[in-house]
Scaffold this motif. Structure first.
Motif, short mmCIF file in Angstrom:
data_model
loop_
_atom_site.label_atom_id
_atom_site.label_comp_id
_atom_site.label_asym_id
_atom_site.label_seq_id
_atom_site.Cartn_x
_atom_site.Cartn_y
_atom_site.Cartn_z
N THR A 15 -6.29 -1.61 -4.76
CA THR A 15 -7.45 -1.90 -5.61
C THR A 15 -7.03 -2.02 -7.07
O THR A 15 -5.91 -1.64 -7.44
CB THR A 15 -8.51 -0.79 -5.49
N ARG B 156 -3.05 -16.39 2.98
CA ARG B 156 -3.69 -15.29 3.70
C ARG B 156 -3.13 -15.20 5.11
O ARG B 156 -3.05 -16.20 5.83
CB ARG B 156 -5.20 -15.49 3.74
N LYS C 4 -3.42 -4.05 0.07
CA LYS C 4 -4.84 -4.09 -0.28
C LYS C 4 -5.14 -3.17 -1.46
O LYS C 4 -6.23 -2.61 -1.57
CB LYS C 4 -5.69 -3.70 0.94
N PRO D 293 1.47 -8.68 5.61
CA PRO D 293 0.63 -9.57 4.80
C PRO D 293 1.31 -10.83 4.28
O PRO D 293 0.65 -11.72 3.76
CB PRO D 293 0.22 -8.67 3.64
N ASP E 225 0.82 -1.22 0.00
CA ASP E 225 0.00 0.00 0.00
C ASP E 225 0.85 1.27 0.00
O ASP E 225 0.59 2.22 0.74
CB ASP E 225 -0.95 -0.01 1.21
#
Length: 219
Positions: free
Chosen positions: A88, A133, A86, A141, A63
């Motif tokens: 997009t 995950r 995360k 992450p 990010d």
């Protein structure tokens, strides 16, 4: 098609040289302070010049903002950006337009439902990386040493090149390749003696195991 082997989270000249001499196709450098594999821009400049022309240089971010990308690109001169947060689909498009570099998007996988967003990312990214995950309480992450159920990818229909990561090491990489039919494997914690500390012999063993599997599957 030959299997791509990516050694990620490199932070020293010694371990970078071991990866390059061992035949790694891609070498990854982490720019994410919570990670034990995070490197400074100064170290990135040194390692980047050392790897130039010998393997694909991949800059891993989570990010990141545009200023961070600008600093990384100026110092490392990466061949590819790995987006491990995360981000997009719209953010991927924005990054690609602004910086003009190939993108590898990491997607966290636990169950088949986690593949729901894949078509959108595949429409923009140049490569997908399927990673385990992270637990909800994790501070980062990836790089946590846990595999996912590779059978989730068993019948995957994806034209885009993809790689697998998450809990890989020399003893299980063959099975990961066999089940997923991935075109590449990515390892970090599975070649470390302690978090962030790469082990030269473990690096060599991983690359040897991946190459041996590639040869078997080519027969």
């Amino acid at each position: 098609m030959s299997l791509l082997v990516k050694i990620c989270g490199l932070s020293t000249r010694e371990t970078l040289d071991v990866a390059l001499e061992g035949g790694a196709d891609m070498v990854g450098f982490v720019f994410f302070p919570p990670s034990p594999r995070h490197i400074s821009l100064g170290v990135a400049r040194d390692l980047g010049s050392r790897a130039k022309g010998r393997a694909v240089k991949v800059a891993l971010t989570v990010d990141a903002d545009d200023a961070t990308f600008e600093n990384i690109i100026e110092t490392l001169r990466p061949d590819m950006l790995q987006l491990h947060g995360k981000e997009t689909v719209a953010r991927l498009r924005d990054i690609k337009q602004k910086f003009g570099l190939p993108l590898m998007k990491a997607l966290p996988v636990e169950t088949a439902s986690d593949l729901a967003g894949l078509p959108g990312y595949a429409s923009v990214a140049d490569r997908i990386l399927f990673d385990a995950r992270a637990p909800k309480d994790a501070t980062r992450p990836g790089g946590l040493g846990a595999p996912f159920d590779w059978h989730v990818l068993e019948n995957l229909d994806l034209d885009l090149p993809y790689m697998v990561s998450g809990g890989l090491h020399a003893d299980n990489v063959a099975e990961a390749i066999r089940v997923t039919r991935a075109g590449g494997v990515d390892v970090s914690s599975g070649i470390e003696s302690s978090p962030g500390v790469k082990d030269p012999e473990m690096i060599r063993a991983f690359i040897r195991a991946a190459r041996a599997t590639q040869e078997l599957m080519a027969r």
